[in-house]
Design a protein around this motif. Structure first.
Motif, PDB file in Angstrom:
ATOM      1  N   ALA A   1      -6.739  10.796   3.403  1.00 36.87           N
ATOM      2  CA  ALA A   1      -6.877   9.348   3.465  1.00 36.87           C
ATOM      3  C   ALA A   1      -7.433   8.784   4.372  1.00 36.87           C
ATOM      4  CB  ALA A   1      -6.083   8.357   3.421  1.00 36.87           C
TER       5      ALA A   1
ATOM      6  N   ASP B   1     -10.280  -9.746   3.033  1.00 40.93           N
ATOM      7  CA  ASP B   1      -9.174  -9.603   4.338  1.00 40.93           C
ATOM      8  C   ASP B   1      -9.869  -8.850   5.479  1.00 40.93           C
ATOM      9  OD1 ASP B   1      -7.651  -9.702   2.280  1.00 40.93           O
ATOM     10  OD2 ASP B   1      -8.442  -7.435   1.049  1.00 40.93           O
TER      11      ASP B   1
ATOM     12  N   VAL C   1      -7.040   3.260  -0.345  1.00 47.68           N
ATOM     13  CA  VAL C   1      -7.313   4.226   0.886  1.00 47.68           C
ATOM     14  C   VAL C   1      -7.308   2.551   2.125  1.00 47.68           C
ATOM     15  CG1 VAL C   1      -9.503   4.228   2.487  1.00 47.68           C
ATOM     16  CG2 VAL C   1      -9.388   5.462   0.052  1.00 47.68           C
ATOM     17  N   ALA C   2      -7.594   1.588   1.147  1.00 50.53           N
ATOM     18  CA  ALA C   2      -7.398   0.020   2.357  1.00 50.53           C
ATOM     19  C   ALA C   2      -6.132   0.180   2.861  1.00 50.53           C
ATOM     20  CB  ALA C   2      -8.693  -1.053   1.699  1.00 50.53           C
TER      21      ALA C   2
ATOM     22  N   ILE D   1     -15.179  -2.859  -9.687  1.00 54.36           N
ATOM     23  CA  ILE D   1     -14.514  -3.857  -9.119  1.00 54.36           C
ATOM     24  C   ILE D   1     -14.625  -3.065  -7.315  1.00 54.36           C
ATOM     25  CG2 ILE D   1     -12.350  -4.479  -7.725  1.00 54.36           C
ATOM     26  CD1 ILE D   1     -11.774  -4.992 -10.667  1.00 54.36           C
TER      27      ILE D   1
ATOM     28  N   ARG E   1     -14.049  -1.607  -3.466  1.00 55.08           N
ATOM     29  CA  ARG E   1     -13.896  -2.469  -2.111  1.00 55.08           C
ATOM     30  C   ARG E   1     -14.375  -1.341  -0.890  1.00 55.08           C
ATOM     31  NH1 ARG E   1      -8.688  -5.134  -0.821  1.00 55.08           N
ATOM     32  NH2 ARG E   1      -8.456  -3.909   1.105  1.00 55.08           N
TER      33      ARG E   1
ATOM     34  N   GLY F   1     -12.717  -3.866  10.836  1.00 52.55           N
ATOM     35  CA  GLY F   1     -11.903  -2.763  10.132  1.00 52.55           C
ATOM     36  C   GLY F   1     -11.936  -4.034   9.060  1.00 52.55           C
ATOM     37  N   SER F   2     -11.952  -5.150   8.695  1.00 56.06           N
ATOM     38  CA  SER F   2     -12.209  -5.994   8.087  1.00 56.06           C
ATOM     39  C   SER F   2     -12.717  -5.308   6.481  1.00 56.06           C
ATOM     40  CB  SER F   2     -12.488  -7.334   7.234  1.00 56.06           C
ATOM     41  OG  SER F   2     -12.237  -7.972   8.324  1.00 56.06           O
ATOM     42  N   ALA F   3     -11.985  -5.670   5.270  1.00 56.52           N
ATOM     43  CA  ALA F   3     -11.851  -5.288   3.200  1.00 56.52           C
ATOM     44  C   ALA F   3     -12.804  -6.239   2.916  1.00 56.52           C
ATOM     45  CB  ALA F   3     -10.923  -4.733   3.053  1.00 56.52           C
TER      46      ALA F   3
ATOM     47  N   ASN G   1     -13.705 -10.962  -2.533  1.00 54.71           N
ATOM     48  CA  ASN G   1     -12.437 -11.344  -1.780  1.00 54.71           C
ATOM     49  C   ASN G   1     -12.531 -10.826  -0.250  1.00 54.71           C
ATOM     50  OD1 ASN G   1      -8.781 -11.811  -1.764  1.00 54.71           O
ATOM     51  ND2 ASN G   1      -9.653  -9.835  -0.605  1.00 54.71           N
TER      52      ASN G   1
ATOM     53  N   ALA H   1     -14.561  -0.740   2.861  1.00 52.88           N
ATOM     54  CA  ALA H   1     -14.143  -0.901   4.461  1.00 52.88           C
ATOM     55  C   ALA H   1     -15.725  -0.953   5.479  1.00 52.88           C
ATOM     56  CB  ALA H   1     -13.374   0.165   4.882  1.00 52.88           C
TER      57      ALA H   1
ATOM     58  N   ALA I   1      -7.374  -0.720  -9.470  1.00 53.04           N
ATOM     59  CA  ALA I   1      -8.926  -0.107  -9.196  1.00 53.04           C
ATOM     60  C   ALA I   1      -8.982   1.066  -9.286  1.00 53.04           C
ATOM     61  CB  ALA I   1      -9.215  -1.686  -8.426  1.00 53.04           C
ATOM     62  N   PRO I   2      -9.943   2.104  -8.879  1.00 48.99           N
ATOM     63  CA  PRO I   2      -9.693   3.468  -8.172  1.00 48.99           C
ATOM     64  C   PRO I   2      -9.413   3.339  -6.389  1.00 48.99           C
ATOM     65  CG  PRO I   2     -12.603   2.785  -9.157  1.00 48.99           C
ATOM     66  CD  PRO I   2     -11.274   1.348  -9.252  1.00 48.99           C
TER      67      PRO I   2
ATOM     68  N   THR J   1     -13.303  -7.001  -1.054  1.00 48.15           N
ATOM     69  CA  THR J   1     -13.375  -6.577  -2.252  1.00 48.15           C
ATOM     70  C   THR J   1     -14.279  -7.431  -3.388  1.00 48.15           C
ATOM     71  OG1 THR J   1     -11.348  -5.943  -2.134  1.00 48.15           O
ATOM     72  CG2 THR J   1     -11.600  -5.708  -4.114  1.00 48.15           C
TER      73      THR J   1
ATOM     74  N   PRO K   1     -10.898   3.614  -3.750  1.00 51.54           N
ATOM     75  CA  PRO K   1     -11.415   2.779  -2.453  1.00 51.54           C
ATOM     76  C   PRO K   1     -10.462   1.703  -2.251  1.00 51.54           C
ATOM     77  CG  PRO K   1     -12.887   3.560  -3.800  1.00 51.54           C
ATOM     78  CD  PRO K   1     -12.255   3.863  -4.980  1.00 51.54           C
ATOM     79  N   GLU K   2      -9.283   1.324  -3.077  1.00 53.73           N
ATOM     80  CA  GLU K   2      -8.364   0.380  -3.292  1.00 53.73           C
ATOM     81  C   GLU K   2      -7.269   0.848  -1.731  1.00 53.73           C
ATOM     82  OE1 GLU K   2      -6.463  -3.669  -4.232  1.00 53.73           O
ATOM     83  OE2 GLU K   2      -8.243  -2.835  -5.177  1.00 53.73           O
TER      84      GLU K   2
ATOM     85  N   ALA L   1     -11.701   9.668   3.709  1.00 47.99           N
ATOM     86  CA  ALA L   1     -11.990   8.790   2.864  1.00 47.99           C
ATOM     87  C   ALA L   1     -12.945   7.906   3.263  1.00 47.99           C
ATOM     88  CB  ALA L   1     -10.894   8.303   1.221  1.00 47.99           C
ATOM     89  N   SER L   2     -11.213   7.427   4.023  1.00 55.17           N
ATOM     90  CA  SER L   2     -11.668   5.429   4.294  1.00 55.17           C
ATOM     91  C   SER L   2     -13.160   5.999   5.598  1.00 55.17           C
ATOM     92  CB  SER L   2     -10.243   5.236   5.530  1.00 55.17           C
ATOM     93  OG  SER L   2     -10.381   5.464   7.013  1.00 55.17           O
TER      94      SER L   2
ATOM     95  N   ASP M   1      -4.267   1.650   2.429  1.00 49.04           N
ATOM     96  CA  ASP M   1      -3.178   2.583   3.281  1.00 49.04           C
ATOM     97  C   ASP M   1      -3.098   2.210   5.200  1.00 49.04           C
ATOM     98  OD1 ASP M   1      -2.659   5.017   2.004  1.00 49.04           O
ATOM     99  OD2 ASP M   1      -4.797   6.063   2.592  1.00 49.04           O
ATOM    100  N   ARG M   2      -4.073   1.149   5.158  1.00 44.85           N
ATOM    101  CA  ARG M   2      -4.436   1.170   6.709  1.00 44.85           C
ATOM    102  C   ARG M   2      -3.032   0.120   6.876  1.00 44.85           C
ATOM    103  NH1 ARG M   2     -10.124  -0.814   8.342  1.00 44.85           N
ATOM    104  NH2 ARG M   2      -9.631  -1.358   5.812  1.00 44.85           N
TER     105      ARG M   2
END
Lengths: 330, 201
Positions: free
Chosen positions: A100, A167, B105-106, A127, A129, A135-137, A165, A131, B99-100, A139, B102-103, A103-104, B108-109
């Motif tokens: 994980a 975050d 992964v985020a 769609i 997402r 640390g913001s995300a 979006n 990072a 969604a695949p 989407t 990456p969703e 991946a991040s 997770d945090r």
């Protein structure tokens, strides 16, 4: 989020077994008891598996560095390194954790920290997402395009098209701004949606926290969680309304690949799907377009929606490469 | 039942985080399907725990939803009275797509900070014991010595902590799914409009 202060007797029994298995302290007789207990009722087996899953989940969170360990009791003496099981099992779960993390990292390097503006976009129907370095995300909804411009003192995003979006990680020293052309949005730490409307104009929906929206004509409008502000294309006559929590959720539902069409007409639903797909749903007859639809559908499956609509409203569905055509049955 | 450590880890990593979404989806069913959501969830876990292998499962979330669906269908077939309504609505029970990766992964945090918050929200004694046991890896005996309480008390609190956390994660949900957990109850249209069905204006 409050921890429910109740667990059923079954759930506690399952937790007891899970902890004993986890500690590796089961005697042969206890193992037989556990076996009998789980065989007696499928719900026992399920509750046991669920408790084991939660235990593993928590171990994984610890391994990943959930800061829980830091807020321990009045700092107990450091545990002697325990040989065997406990550490071994922790390492085992690290596999997933490391995966994980890796991946991040991949997601994070997509936006290099202090580089000049970086363009990110999503093709229609997908769609994404991302990072961000702070640390913001972010989407991005279908067809969205943004420019990320982070500097040591500022965090800037330009929304060029579509919807996104945000975050936002709280950082008072580095304001986070979103420039959507006619409106600029400034936040400290929060979650909100910004969409450049097809008809022109911008809508801002706040999910959490506080957001300031600035326009040239209206100055600053402060929005709280649940507020939605629509800035028309000419910047005049801002429309602000309060959404119910359900409506706020609905507005962000696309992030999980879903579309809530409840209350829409078939025509509006077709337009909504058109945002995500090159395969249009064509509605032959205005009277058919006015039929009301309901339900949550997968963004990626306009054909499934068209079929469901045809079935339930007794319509004719013709599929071709050009699109999906709904009409009255003859 | 023997449940391998790998399988428990797989369930914890790939299934438990979706339980709240599953519950929400089940609660949104418009018709009474004649079985309890808790029962469906537990049976789904039992099925997933009993699978010979899981490495072929590409999308565990959808798999979980499919399994739950099959549990419902089986219950419907078993029950003597099945309304047409119930059957048609299960036929159109569409599994919401996600969604695949990456969703995730985020998420997770977010989950990590939620886990911390959940542990912090435990009753005081539960939290102390749980922190020492799980986070610091002390044995039951060592925890008992450290806190000067009976070993059986340590076990009692640990059990309670795990059961509460299991529910907090599984029911309350973590991360993105939790944000919409109120939807089913707050939006009345879900109770009378079945997913996949349309009505004439």
């Amino acid at each position: 989020m409050p921890v429910q202060d109740s667990a059923s007797a079954l759930e506690e029994a399952a937790a007891r077994w899970a902890l004993r298995v986890d500690a590796g302290t089961l005697s042969a007789q206890e193992e037989a008891e556990l076996d009998a207990w789980t065989k007696a009722d499928v719900r026992h087996a399920g509750a046991f598996a669920r408790a084991m899953a939660a235990s593993a989940y928590l171990d994984r969170a610890v391994a990943l560095g959930a800061p829980g360990a830091a807020m321990a009791v009045a700092q107990p003496a450091p545990a002697e390194p325990k040989p065997g099981r406990s550490q071994l099992s922790r390492r085992m779960w690290m596999g997933g954790a490391a995966g994980a993390l890796a991946a991040s990292l991949v997601a994070a390097v997509a936006v290099k920290p202090w580089s000049s503006a970086e363009r990110l976009s999503t093709p229609r129907g997908s769609i994404r997402r991302v990072a961000l370095a702070d640390g913001s995300a972010l989407t991005l909804n279908t067809g969205a395009s943004v420019e990320v411009n982070f500097a040591p003192q500022t965090r800037g995003i330009r929304l060029l098209a579509g919807e996104a979006n945000f975050d936002v990680t709280r950082d008072r020293t580095r304001p986070f701004t979103v420039d959507a052309g006619i409106a600029q949005i400034q936040v400290v730490g929060t979650s909100f949606l910004v969409r450049i409307l097809e008809v022109g104009g911008v809508s801002v929906t706040v999910r959490e926290g506080i957001v300031d929206v600035r326009t040239d004509l209206a100055g600053v409008t402060r929005l709280l969680a649940g507020d939605r502000l629509i800035v028309p294309a000419n910047g005049q006559g801002l429309v602000r309304d309060r959404l119910t929590p359900a409506a706020v959720d609905k507005a962000g539902l696309w992030q999980s690949g879903e579309l809530d069409l409840t209350g829409m007409t078939l025509g509006d639903a077709a337009a909504e799907f058109a945002r995500y797909s090159d395969r249009p749903i064509v509605i032959a007859d205005p009277a058919v377009a006015r039929l009301k639809v309901a339900g949550i559908y997968s963004i990626s499956d306009p054909a499934g929606f068209a079929q469901a609509a045809a079935d339930s409203m007794d319509l004719q569905l013709d599929q071709s490469d050009a699109g999906l055509r709904l009409s009255r049955r003859r | 039942m023997s449940l391998s450590r790998e399988r428990a880890a797989w369930l914890g990593c790939h299934i438990l985080p979706h339980e709240a979404a599953l519950r929400q989806w089940l609660a949104r069913r418009p018709v009474d399907i004649g079985c309890d959501i808790d029962d469906i969830v537990q049976e789904a876990y039992a099925i997933l725990a009993g699978l010979e292998r899981v490495d072929h499962i590409r999308n565990p979330r959808n798999y979980l939803f499919e399994v739950a669906k099959s549990v419902i269908l089986q219950a419907l077939r078993r029950s003597r009275v099945v309304t047409i309504d119930a059957l048609t609505s299960t036929e159109v029970m569409q599994i919401p797509e996600e969604a695949p990766s990456p969703e995730r992964v985020a998420a997770d945090r977010q989950e990590l900070s939620h886990v911390t918050a959940l542990i912090a929200a435990l009753p005081v004694r539960c939290r102390e014991v749980f922190t020492l046991r799980k986070l610091q890896g002390l044995s039951q005996k060592d925890v008992a010595r450290q806190l000067d309480i009976a070993e059986s008390t340590v076990e009692k609190h640990t059990i309670k902590a795990l059961a509460l956390l299991t529910n907090a994660i599984g029911r309350g949900g973590l991360g993105r799914d939790a944000a919409s957990s109120t939807r089913a109850t707050q939006d009345e249209t879900f109770t009378d409009a079945s997913a996949g069905q349309c009505e004439r204006a």
